[in-house]
Each structure stands twice: as structure tokens, then as C-alpha cells.
Design an enzyme around this catalytic site. Structure first.
Site, PDB file in Angstrom:
ATOM      1  N   HIS A  46     -22.733  -4.254  -7.710  1.00 27.31           N
ATOM      2  CA  HIS A  46     -22.248  -4.360  -7.136  1.00 27.31           C
ATOM      3  C   HIS A  46     -21.652  -6.200  -7.409  1.00 27.31           C
ATOM      4  CE1 HIS A  46     -20.644  -5.401  -2.737  1.00 27.31           C
ATOM      5  NE2 HIS A  46     -20.561  -7.302  -2.969  1.00 27.31           N
ATOM      6  N   ASN A  87      -6.817  -3.430  -6.218  1.00 27.03           N
ATOM      7  CA  ASN A  87      -6.330  -4.189  -4.794  1.00 27.03           C
ATOM      8  C   ASN A  87      -7.452  -5.806  -5.288  1.00 27.03           C
ATOM      9  OD1 ASN A  87      -3.934  -2.868  -4.156  1.00 27.03           O
ATOM     10  ND2 ASN A  87      -4.917  -1.353  -3.393  1.00 27.03           N
ATOM     11  N   HIS A 100     -13.070  -1.842  -6.469  1.00 27.62           N
ATOM     12  CA  HIS A 100     -12.418  -0.360  -6.677  1.00 27.62           C
ATOM     13  C   HIS A 100     -11.374  -0.339  -8.132  1.00 27.62           C
ATOM     14  CE1 HIS A 100     -11.739  -1.950  -3.496  1.00 27.62           C
ATOM     15  NE2 HIS A 100     -10.376  -0.804  -3.396  1.00 27.62           N
TER      16      HIS A 100
HETATM   17  P1  AMP Z   1      -8.622  -0.928  -1.165  1.00 28.21           P
HETATM   18  O1  AMP Z   1      -8.018  -1.089  -0.494  1.00 28.21           O
HETATM   19  O2  AMP Z   1      -8.283  -1.349  -2.241  1.00 28.21           O
HETATM   20  O3  AMP Z   1      -9.698  -1.797  -0.772  1.00 28.21           O
HETATM   21  O4  AMP Z   1      -9.213   0.479  -1.175  1.00 28.21           O
HETATM   22  C1  AMP Z   1      -9.923   0.937  -0.142  1.00 28.21           C
HETATM   23  C2  AMP Z   1     -10.356   2.573  -0.634  1.00 28.21           C
HETATM   24  O5  AMP Z   1     -11.247   2.886   0.074  1.00 28.21           O
HETATM   25  C3  AMP Z   1      -9.263   3.211   0.913  1.00 28.21           C
HETATM   26  O6  AMP Z   1      -8.552   4.060  -0.493  1.00 28.21           O
HETATM   27  C4  AMP Z   1      -9.519   3.755   2.013  1.00 28.21           C
HETATM   28  O7  AMP Z   1      -9.267   5.365   1.745  1.00 28.21           O
HETATM   29  C5  AMP Z   1     -11.174   4.235   1.189  1.00 28.21           C
HETATM   30  N1  AMP Z   1     -12.258   4.639   1.195  1.00 28.21           N
HETATM   31  C6  AMP Z   1     -12.927   4.127   2.622  1.00 28.21           C
HETATM   32  N2  AMP Z   1     -14.064   4.433   2.977  1.00 28.21           N
HETATM   33  C7  AMP Z   1     -14.428   5.669   2.242  1.00 28.21           C
HETATM   34  C8  AMP Z   1     -15.374   6.424   2.289  1.00 28.21           C
HETATM   35  N3  AMP Z   1     -16.539   6.561   2.814  1.00 28.21           N
HETATM   36  N4  AMP Z   1     -15.257   7.206   1.349  1.00 28.21           N
HETATM   37  C9  AMP Z   1     -13.816   7.107   0.389  1.00 28.21           C
HETATM   38  N5  AMP Z   1     -12.847   6.865   0.084  1.00 28.21           N
HETATM   39  C10 AMP Z   1     -12.722   5.802   1.039  1.00 28.21           C
HETATM   40 ZN    ZN Z   2     -21.048  -2.801  -3.367  1.00 29.00          ZN
END
Ligand code: AMP
Ligand code: ZN
Length: 114
Positions: A46, A87, A100
Site C-alpha cells: 500500500h 491520477n 493504481h
Molecule cells: P481514480 O479516480 O484514479 O482514483 O480511479 C479509481 C477507479 O477505481 C475508478 O475508475 C473506479 O471505477 C474504480 N473502482 C472503484 N471501486 C472499485 C471496485 N470495487 N472494483 C473495481 N474498480 C473499482
Molecule cells: Zn491499500
């Protein structure tokens, strides 16, 4: 980290559609895809965002990109092209504070980014 959604996904405590896993990274389909291929590649360790990256994370960031490249080939978007995005922070719209890499493909993307 206890209350981190992506840490829970990595541990299998929350379901995801896993695409790839090795000892240091985990990749799964984004729950709300914005392209025909939308996969998130995360380190098992993390850390919240690129702002928290330390020199000891150099290898893991390389592993993230290597996984993304291999997945792009498996999904057959290596030739058509794809976008890889971290991001970072509010202006970039970061919603989940476990770093991510978005791997996006299967359609054309505009530039400059919106
Ligand atoms: P960010 O805005 O760069 O933090 O992207 C977060 C991403 O996580 C978004 O594209 C969401 O659709 C995705 N996300 C949120 N919750 C989940 C989940 N439980 N499983 C898979 N993707 C997720
Ligand atoms: Zn984490």
C-alpha cells in the site's frame, strides 16, 4: 492498510475480476469501465499515490508497467494502442488512495486529456 478498498480487493475480502497477479502486483477490471478495456494495476504494497513513492518503490513501479504491457498484449490492444494513467490528487480526480495504474484501450482517446 486496514480500511483501504484496494488492499481488501488484493486480500480477496472484496470481490473483483482478477486479470493478473504475481508476488508484487495485482490487476483487476475496473468496476465502472470508461473504455472497452479498463484494468487497474496496483502494487500489493500500500502506498497512497505517486506523492508517497520512495526510492525503494522504484522496482514496484516498474513491475506495474511491465504487468500493464503484458496485459495489453494479452488483450490484443498492444498494436492498436492504449493509455496508462496514474491520477494523483484532487485536480486529477483521484478517488481511491491506493496507487493504481489505469490501463485503458479498445477505443480512441483524445489529447490533450480532458
Ligand atoms: P481514480 O479516480 O484514479 O482514483 O480511479 C479509481 C477507479 O477505481 C475508478 O475508475 C473506479 O471505477 C474504480 N473502482 C472503484 N471501486 C472499485 C471496485 N470495487 N472494483 C473495481 N474498480 C473499482
Ligand atoms: Zn491499500
Amino acid at each position: 492498510m486496514q480500511d483501504c478498498l484496494f488492499c481488501k480487493i488484493i486480500k480477496g475480502e472484496i470481490k473483483s475480476k482478477k486479470v493478473f497477479e504475481n508476488e508484487s502486483v495485482f490487476a483487476f477490471e475496473d468496476i465502472n469501465p470508461t473504455a472497452p478495456i479498463h484494468i487497474l494495476v496496483v502494487p500489493k504494497k500500500h502506498f497512497a499515490s505517486l506523492n508517497e513513492m520512495t526510492p525503494e518503490d522504484k522496482d514496484i513501479v516498474g513491475e506495474i508497467f511491465l504487468a500493464a504491457k503484458n496485459i495489453a498484449k494479452e488483450k490484443n490492444i498492444d498494436k492498436s494502442g492504449y493509455r496508462t494513467v496514474f491520477n494523483t490528487g484532487p485536480d486529477a480526480g483521484q478517488a481511491i488512495y491506493h496507487i493504481h495504474l489505469h490501463l485503458l484501450g479498445g477505443r480512441k482517446f483524445s489529447w490533450p486529456a480532458g
